[in-house]
Design an enzyme around this catalytic site. Sequence first.
Site, PDB file in Angstrom:
ATOM      1  N   TRP A 189       0.842  -1.130  -0.026  1.00 38.98           N
ATOM      2  CA  TRP A 189       0.034  -0.017   0.021  1.00 38.98           C
ATOM      3  C   TRP A 189       0.955   1.308  -0.051  1.00 38.98           C
ATOM      4  O   TRP A 189       1.811   1.255   0.958  1.00 38.98           O
ATOM      5  CB  TRP A 189      -0.868   0.187   1.380  1.00 38.98           C
ATOM      6  CG  TRP A 189      -1.841   1.226   1.247  1.00 38.98           C
ATOM      7  CD1 TRP A 189      -2.742   1.670   0.531  1.00 38.98           C
ATOM      8  CD2 TRP A 189      -1.488   2.640   1.892  1.00 38.98           C
ATOM      9  NE1 TRP A 189      -2.887   3.092   0.720  1.00 38.98           N
ATOM     10  CE2 TRP A 189      -2.160   3.364   1.762  1.00 38.98           C
ATOM     11  CE3 TRP A 189      -0.483   2.986   3.043  1.00 38.98           C
ATOM     12  CZ2 TRP A 189      -2.181   4.812   2.135  1.00 38.98           C
ATOM     13  CZ3 TRP A 189      -0.256   4.265   3.557  1.00 38.98           C
ATOM     14  CH2 TRP A 189      -1.241   5.090   3.014  1.00 38.98           C
ATOM     15  N   GLU A 230      -3.145  -3.181  -2.569  1.00 41.35           N
ATOM     16  CA  GLU A 230      -4.117  -2.334  -2.036  1.00 41.35           C
ATOM     17  C   GLU A 230      -4.514  -1.071  -2.219  1.00 41.35           C
ATOM     18  O   GLU A 230      -3.585  -0.123  -2.347  1.00 41.35           O
ATOM     19  CB  GLU A 230      -3.758  -2.684  -0.528  1.00 41.35           C
ATOM     20  CG  GLU A 230      -4.909  -1.762   0.542  1.00 41.35           C
ATOM     21  CD  GLU A 230      -4.631  -1.636   1.942  1.00 41.35           C
ATOM     22  OE1 GLU A 230      -3.390  -2.099   2.301  1.00 41.35           O
ATOM     23  OE2 GLU A 230      -5.541  -1.104   2.750  1.00 41.35           O
ATOM     24  N   LYS A 232      -7.030   2.623  -2.499  1.00 39.50           N
ATOM     25  CA  LYS A 232      -7.421   3.498  -1.460  1.00 39.50           C
ATOM     26  C   LYS A 232      -8.157   4.484  -2.322  1.00 39.50           C
ATOM     27  O   LYS A 232      -8.009   4.794  -3.489  1.00 39.50           O
ATOM     28  CB  LYS A 232      -6.487   4.107  -0.746  1.00 39.50           C
ATOM     29  CG  LYS A 232      -7.147   4.766   0.523  1.00 39.50           C
ATOM     30  CD  LYS A 232      -5.656   5.161   1.580  1.00 39.50           C
ATOM     31  CE  LYS A 232      -6.224   5.944   2.613  1.00 39.50           C
ATOM     32  NZ  LYS A 232      -5.501   5.977   3.713  1.00 39.50           N
ATOM     33  N   ASP A 263      -9.634  -3.257   1.278  1.00 42.84           N
ATOM     34  CA  ASP A 263      -9.701  -2.455   2.726  1.00 42.84           C
ATOM     35  C   ASP A 263     -11.064  -1.873   2.813  1.00 42.84           C
ATOM     36  O   ASP A 263     -11.651  -1.107   2.166  1.00 42.84           O
ATOM     37  CB  ASP A 263      -8.784  -1.610   2.702  1.00 42.84           C
ATOM     38  CG  ASP A 263      -8.620  -0.942   4.358  1.00 42.84           C
ATOM     39  OD1 ASP A 263      -9.620  -0.503   4.994  1.00 42.84           O
ATOM     40  OD2 ASP A 263      -7.584  -1.126   4.863  1.00 42.84           O
ATOM     41  N   HIS A 266     -11.708   1.787   2.504  1.00 42.72           N
ATOM     42  CA  HIS A 266     -11.224   2.233   1.144  1.00 42.72           C
ATOM     43  C   HIS A 266     -12.052   2.498   0.184  1.00 42.72           C
ATOM     44  O   HIS A 266     -11.707   2.520  -1.210  1.00 42.72           O
ATOM     45  CB  HIS A 266      -9.875   1.690   0.946  1.00 42.72           C
ATOM     46  CG  HIS A 266      -8.735   1.693   1.848  1.00 42.72           C
ATOM     47  ND1 HIS A 266      -7.282   1.507   1.427  1.00 42.72           N
ATOM     48  CD2 HIS A 266      -8.823   2.149   3.045  1.00 42.72           C
ATOM     49  CE1 HIS A 266      -6.546   1.520   2.266  1.00 42.72           C
ATOM     50  NE2 HIS A 266      -7.349   2.218   3.458  1.00 42.72           N
ATOM     51  N   HIS A 290      -8.746  -6.313   4.166  1.00 39.85           N
ATOM     52  CA  HIS A 290      -8.224  -5.736   5.398  1.00 39.85           C
ATOM     53  C   HIS A 290      -9.675  -5.167   6.126  1.00 39.85           C
ATOM     54  O   HIS A 290     -10.399  -4.425   5.611  1.00 39.85           O
ATOM     55  CB  HIS A 290      -7.463  -4.336   4.964  1.00 39.85           C
ATOM     56  CG  HIS A 290      -6.081  -4.656   5.066  1.00 39.85           C
ATOM     57  ND1 HIS A 290      -5.381  -3.716   4.822  1.00 39.85           N
ATOM     58  CD2 HIS A 290      -5.374  -5.595   5.025  1.00 39.85           C
ATOM     59  CE1 HIS A 290      -3.911  -3.923   4.738  1.00 39.85           C
ATOM     60  NE2 HIS A 290      -4.147  -5.138   4.924  1.00 39.85           N
ATOM     61  N   ASP A 298     -12.595   6.910   6.155  1.00 37.66           N
ATOM     62  CA  ASP A 298     -11.690   5.863   6.652  1.00 37.66           C
ATOM     63  C   ASP A 298     -10.716   6.173   7.902  1.00 37.66           C
ATOM     64  O   ASP A 298      -9.696   6.275   8.097  1.00 37.66           O
ATOM     65  CB  ASP A 298     -10.421   5.830   5.449  1.00 37.66           C
ATOM     66  CG  ASP A 298      -9.346   4.802   5.611  1.00 37.66           C
ATOM     67  OD1 ASP A 298      -9.546   3.705   6.078  1.00 37.66           O
ATOM     68  OD2 ASP A 298      -8.050   4.886   5.200  1.00 37.66           O
ATOM     69  N   ASP A 300     -10.369   4.153  10.731  1.00 34.95           N
ATOM     70  CA  ASP A 300      -9.911   2.866  11.181  1.00 34.95           C
ATOM     71  C   ASP A 300     -10.229   2.672  12.768  1.00 34.95           C
ATOM     72  O   ASP A 300      -9.508   2.398  13.582  1.00 34.95           O
ATOM     73  CB  ASP A 300      -8.304   3.011  11.077  1.00 34.95           C
ATOM     74  CG  ASP A 300      -7.639   2.887   9.674  1.00 34.95           C
ATOM     75  OD1 ASP A 300      -7.840   1.715   9.291  1.00 34.95           O
ATOM     76  OD2 ASP A 300      -7.430   3.986   8.958  1.00 34.95           O
ATOM     77  N   ASP A 330      -7.190  -4.290  10.048  1.00 32.83           N
ATOM     78  CA  ASP A 330      -6.440  -3.172   9.894  1.00 32.83           C
ATOM     79  C   ASP A 330      -7.512  -1.714  10.303  1.00 32.83           C
ATOM     80  O   ASP A 330      -7.956  -1.400   9.672  1.00 32.83           O
ATOM     81  CB  ASP A 330      -6.132  -2.958   8.377  1.00 32.83           C
ATOM     82  CG  ASP A 330      -5.428  -1.632   8.066  1.00 32.83           C
ATOM     83  OD1 ASP A 330      -4.879  -1.296   9.072  1.00 32.83           O
ATOM     84  OD2 ASP A 330      -5.202  -1.213   6.919  1.00 32.83           O
TER      85      ASP A 330
HETATM   86  C1  RNT Z   1      -3.901   2.654   4.854  1.00 31.22           C
HETATM   87  C2  RNT Z   1      -3.940   1.150   4.535  1.00 31.22           C
HETATM   88  C3  RNT Z   1      -2.672   0.331   4.934  1.00 31.22           C
HETATM   89  C4  RNT Z   1      -2.334   0.616   6.287  1.00 31.22           C
HETATM   90  C5  RNT Z   1      -1.248  -0.219   6.968  1.00 31.22           C
HETATM   91  C6  RNT Z   1      -0.527   0.426   8.011  1.00 31.22           C
HETATM   92  O1  RNT Z   1      -4.763   3.346   4.504  1.00 31.22           O
HETATM   93  O2  RNT Z   1      -5.045   0.707   4.840  1.00 31.22           O
HETATM   94  O3  RNT Z   1      -3.150  -1.076   5.042  1.00 31.22           O
HETATM   95  O4  RNT Z   1      -3.410   0.772   7.175  1.00 31.22           O
HETATM   96  O5  RNT Z   1      -0.541  -0.581   5.996  1.00 31.22           O
HETATM   97 ZN    ZN Z   2      -5.127  -1.339   4.709  1.00 35.05          ZN
END
Ligand code: RNT
Ligand code: ZN
Length: 427
Positions: A189, A230, A232, A263, A266, A290, A298, A300, A330
Amino acid sequence: MARSSGNIEKAYTLAREQYAALGVDTDRALDRLGAISISLHCWQGDDVGGFESPGQQLGGGLAVTGNYPGKARNLGELRADLEKALELIPGRHRLNLHAIYADTGSKRVERHQLEPEHFQSWIDWAMEKKIKLDFNPTFFSHPKAADGFTLSHSDPGIRQFWIEHGIACRKIGAAMGRQLASPCIANIWIPDGLKDTPADRKGPRERLAASLDAIFKESFPAKHLLDAVESKLFGIGSESYVVGSHEFYLGYAVKNRKLLCLDLGHFHLTESIADKISAVLLWVDQLLLHVSRGVRWDSDHVVILSDEIRALAQELVRGEFLDRAHIGLDFFDASINRIAAWVIGSRATLKALLLALLEPAERLRKLEAEGDFTARLALFEELKTQPAGAVWNAYCLRQNVPIGPAWLEEVKSYEKKVLSKRERGAL
Ligand code: RNT
Ligand code: ZN
């Protein structure tokens, strides 16, 4: 209060009968659940800091909010915290590392010069604990990422540095996979993108494609290493343009036979990642998921047993995709106990999978094929209040982890004995 194992078994026996009446075999569901490994993300343990240099600022448009005391300040503390979390999660799970968690002793090793030896202590620890490892190159929190571009940077020198980091990390991942006898998923990523409307969207994407080709040039046996990419939607500072968008990586993964990483944070908030699984798996062999929880963006947040996670698990089970989808967590929340964050997120993900495994899949499919949408909807609704909690408790009992909220007492006592002794910031 922990309930007696006799009552757990009794409740399970009743639940088993109830599910059997619907055509669901709960013992089989538990066997299948036991075969699923979730990859725990090491970076929840220290707010994505890593141990490369003290006080390193988190970059790449990532943000961790909160300052709950007791975060891991070194490798030893991070491992101890992970061991505690793993004791409280039923089943056998994996650990997902980032390059900034290298064990370089007192030496500073630049990212493009990292070698498998800098992760040997992790591999040895994983071997001893019977954990398999996954890996990520770290393309952020670094002066050479400060422009907001890495693999797609217009400066060939900076691009080359990050290409070499990617190459180094694949070697490390392959060493992990080989020594631990389980393919390591190495996931790429990058944060590359622009805050404001670009004049040239094409150039950076062409450079990213070429950089990825250079990183993936060497091939490794799939039993040691699986490469994932990955996408985004946006990040802080890359609101208008992200080089590695979903379309970019979907195309790249299909063409180059890579794993696609989806993810949950994302995509646009109204998009269903669950719906993407059966579409994407027609064109790529395997997925990396993820598992995260976006709140308005996003953000988290720690994963909970939400409709979104349930839908994801249902798709994996209904589509028979469990062996083609790798599940990694994640998220990063520094406002609550970090070990609890791992446990809550893992247990929620496992519960979602269990609920999906407790569906009478064949019966539902048959009703749909017959056009009996009334019965399909009725059954979906009735399933929501079947005694899945009793089945989950029986699973925790069999897997020898605390039942119900009892795990929290263990986290609290660890907090008192260990975490509270860690002074903020100091070693
Ligand atoms: C970032 C991605 C990625 C990170 C990690 C730390 O938006 O989701 O996967 O969260 O690599
Ligand atoms: Zn991620």
